[in-house]
Scaffold this active site. Structure first.
Site, mmCIF file in Angstrom:
data_model
loop_
_atom_site.group_PDB
_atom_site.id
_atom_site.type_symbol
_atom_site.label_atom_id
_atom_site.label_comp_id
_atom_site.label_asym_id
_atom_site.label_seq_id
_atom_site.Cartn_x
_atom_site.Cartn_y
_atom_site.Cartn_z
ATOM 1 N N ASP A 147 0.765 -1.281 -0.075
ATOM 2 C CA ASP A 147 -0.062 0.041 0.091
ATOM 3 C C ASP A 147 0.734 1.385 -0.061
ATOM 4 O O ASP A 147 2.096 1.052 0.027
ATOM 5 C CB ASP A 147 -0.948 0.010 1.119
ATOM 6 C CG ASP A 147 -2.294 0.572 0.892
ATOM 7 O OD1 ASP A 147 -2.019 1.758 0.172
ATOM 8 O OD2 ASP A 147 -3.349 -0.033 1.270
ATOM 9 N N HIS A 154 -13.546 -1.304 -7.005
ATOM 10 C CA HIS A 154 -14.667 -0.515 -6.895
ATOM 11 C C HIS A 154 -14.460 1.043 -6.605
ATOM 12 O O HIS A 154 -15.536 1.862 -6.819
ATOM 13 C CB HIS A 154 -15.844 -1.105 -5.773
ATOM 14 C CG HIS A 154 -15.513 -0.924 -4.659
ATOM 15 N ND1 HIS A 154 -16.415 -1.093 -3.339
ATOM 16 C CD2 HIS A 154 -14.305 -0.589 -3.791
ATOM 17 C CE1 HIS A 154 -15.892 -0.849 -2.440
ATOM 18 N NE2 HIS A 154 -14.575 -0.493 -2.557
#
Length: 363
Positions: free
Chosen positions: A224, A262
């Protein structure tokens, strides 16, 4: 003529009730927030048995005495919403008390699957305010209603509001706890043959930790942004790496994207999927794949009330993605189109829990 007017009036009244039920959906939402803020759920849980309204009022520590007479109104709407239930105090008594339901138990702080952090994030005023600009967004060139409201993207907003960033990260972690628990139990075969896995956009590592614990032979990496993984401690088969997923990420047997795609429109998704394809195609091993944990919207399914309700929740999340980040929830046909555009060979969808699915995509 008179009968026709009566029928028209009855239809109009039914239509009116239907519209009001939609318009006032926020009442249940904000009443639940009130109950959480007042600590009502924990108070009833700690009471250990059905709790009368009088006992509840006495137990609320910061309640203004002049407002005590209105607590029953909050409880009444939340009973109707299924958050609480009424139960007789004794077998032959007429007096009733309040008890928790399955829906409220999952909001208790000591519940291992507690989703209150996710709910707090959804209820935060910073998140709810952009909805007022949805119609404006449809008429201009702004990226999102969130950008109209605050003049920047949600990701940029985090830079000067770390409290909101932490709130949303805590919400994502609480959601991961429940989904991952079901995932490693119900979909073990998707992971058993893998020797290594990188969780791209894995946040603080809730999902990767569960996978690493369940499959101790597997080398797991959480990837990340550097500011998210900085200072996080790994374990024997778990480590953290900082970087940008739009540039490059570690190559492993499998890449995991849990509720990442998403957040992005089709163009952004295609960039990420192509990076994933490049990364796993560079591995000369059998069983290489991309694993996606996300929604597959079943818009036309109306098998029963439960299925219809799950679809409604998926559509709610789709609108949330539109308002906050210009992302979307996708139907199977939309997923297939993206996989094909990114040159993946095939895919397999497995519903895992509620409105979430596991998608295995093969190069």
């Amino acid at each position: 003529m008179g009968n026709a007017n009566v029928e028209d009036a009855n239809e109009a009244l039914q239509a009116q009730a239907h519209i009001w039920s939609h318009a006032f959906n926020f009442v249940s939402f904000m009443s639940l927030k009130c109950a959480l803020d007042l600590g009502i759920l924990e108070i009833i849980q700690n009471h250990g048995k059905a709790m009368t309204i009088t006992e509840l009022v006495v137990a609320l520590p910061m309640l203004n005495p002049t407002k005590a007479c209105d607590i029953y109104r909050i409880m009444r709407i939340l009973v109707h919403s299924g958050i609480f239930a009424r139960q007789k105090l004794y077998n032959d008594a007429q007096e009733e008390g309040y008890v928790l339901t399955n829906s409220s138990r999952i909001l208790l702080k000591d519940n291992p699957f507690c989703i209150t952090p996710a709910l707090n994030a959804a209820m935060d005023p910073v998140i709810t305010k952009p909805w007022s600009f949805l119609s404006t967004w449809f008429q201009n060139d702004d990226h999102t209603p969130f950008a109209i409201t605050y003049g920047e993207t949600l990701w940029d907003y985090f830079a000067h509001d770390p409290q909101l960033k932490d709130l949303i990260n805590d919400g994502l972690a609480s959601d991961s706890q429940l989904v991952t628990n079901v995932l490693v139990d119900k979909c073990k075969e998707a992971f058993e043959e893998l020797n290594s896995l990188v969780d791209v956009g894995g946040g603080t590592g809730t999902t990767a930790k569960a996978i690493a614990d369940t499959f101790p032979h597997m080398e797991c990496t959480v990837f990340d942004l550097p500011n998210i993984v900085a200072g996080l401690q790994g374990s024997k088969n778990l480590k953290y790496v900082g970087g940008n997923m739009f540039e490059a990420f570690p190559t492993r047997d499998a890449i995991l994207l849990k509720k990442v795609l998403h957040d992005w429109n089709d163009e952004g998704c295609l960039k990420i999927l192509k990076r994933c394809k490049e990364a796993i195609s560079s591995q000369d091993k059998v069983g290489r794949k991309l694993i996606i944990i996300d929604m597959v919207v079943r818009e036309n399914e109306k098998v029963n009330d439960e299925a219809s309700n799950l679809t409604k929740i998926q559509l709610f999340f789709d609108m949330l993605m539109l308002v906050l980040v210009a992302g979307k929830e996708r139907q199977q046909e939309e997923w297939a189109k993206l996989f094909s555009a990114a040159c993946f060979r095939s895919y397999k969808i497995t519903p895992i829990v509620g409105f979430t699915s596991l998608i295995e995509v093969y190069p």
